[in-house]
Scaffold this motif. Structure first.
Motif, short mmCIF file in Angstrom:
data_model
loop_
_atom_site.label_atom_id
_atom_site.label_comp_id
_atom_site.label_asym_id
_atom_site.label_seq_id
_atom_site.Cartn_x
_atom_site.Cartn_y
_atom_site.Cartn_z
N ALA A 19 33.95 42.45 42.43
CA ALA A 19 33.22 42.00 40.59
C ALA A 19 33.20 40.75 40.95
O ALA A 19 32.79 39.98 41.56
CB ALA A 19 34.05 41.89 39.61
N GLU A 24 36.24 40.01 34.82
CA GLU A 24 35.61 41.10 35.47
C GLU A 24 36.94 42.12 36.41
O GLU A 24 37.42 43.50 36.87
CB GLU A 24 34.62 41.52 36.00
CG GLU A 24 33.57 41.17 35.14
CD GLU A 24 32.16 41.48 36.21
OE1 GLU A 24 31.45 42.23 35.72
OE2 GLU A 24 32.14 40.53 36.45
N ARG A 27 40.35 42.69 34.58
CA ARG A 27 40.04 44.15 33.93
C ARG A 27 40.19 45.07 34.42
O ARG A 27 40.55 46.13 34.10
CB ARG A 27 38.66 43.63 33.25
CG ARG A 27 38.72 44.46 31.91
CD ARG A 27 37.20 44.92 31.34
NE ARG A 27 36.17 44.70 32.23
CZ ARG A 27 35.50 43.63 31.67
NH1 ARG A 27 35.54 42.72 31.29
NH2 ARG A 27 34.35 43.32 32.64
N ASN A 28 38.86 45.63 35.81
CA ASN A 28 39.09 46.30 36.83
C ASN A 28 40.65 46.43 37.22
O ASN A 28 41.03 47.93 37.54
CB ASN A 28 37.60 46.33 37.57
CG ASN A 28 36.70 45.95 37.13
OD1 ASN A 28 36.59 46.58 36.30
ND2 ASN A 28 35.34 45.20 37.94
#
Length: 67
Positions: A19, A24, A27-28
């Motif tokens: 990311a 990000e 989160r992923n």
């Protein structure tokens, strides 16, 4: 591009997250860990995010070095 693999943080898993930002990536990888490794939401504490952040690396330099 920022990269983190499950293996980097101790899971026996080949999943890799890429990311543009640390947020990000976190989160992923959290979504993946919750779905595939039964991680609970309450385990993703600020301290855990801080630990994970240390394993995130910039993979974009690899691309330039190979060419």
């Amino acid at each position: 591009m920022l990269t983190l693999s499950c293996r980097d943080v101790g899971f026996d898993c080949n999943h890799v997250v890429k990311a543009g930002t640390e947020e990000e990536v976190i989160r992923n990888i959290t979504e993946h860990a919750m779905k595939q490794h039964d991680m609970k939401t309450e385990n993703m504490t600020p301290k855990m995010k801080e630990i994970i952040r240390k394993f995130i690396h910039d993979s974009s330099w690899i691309f330039f070095r190979i060419q």
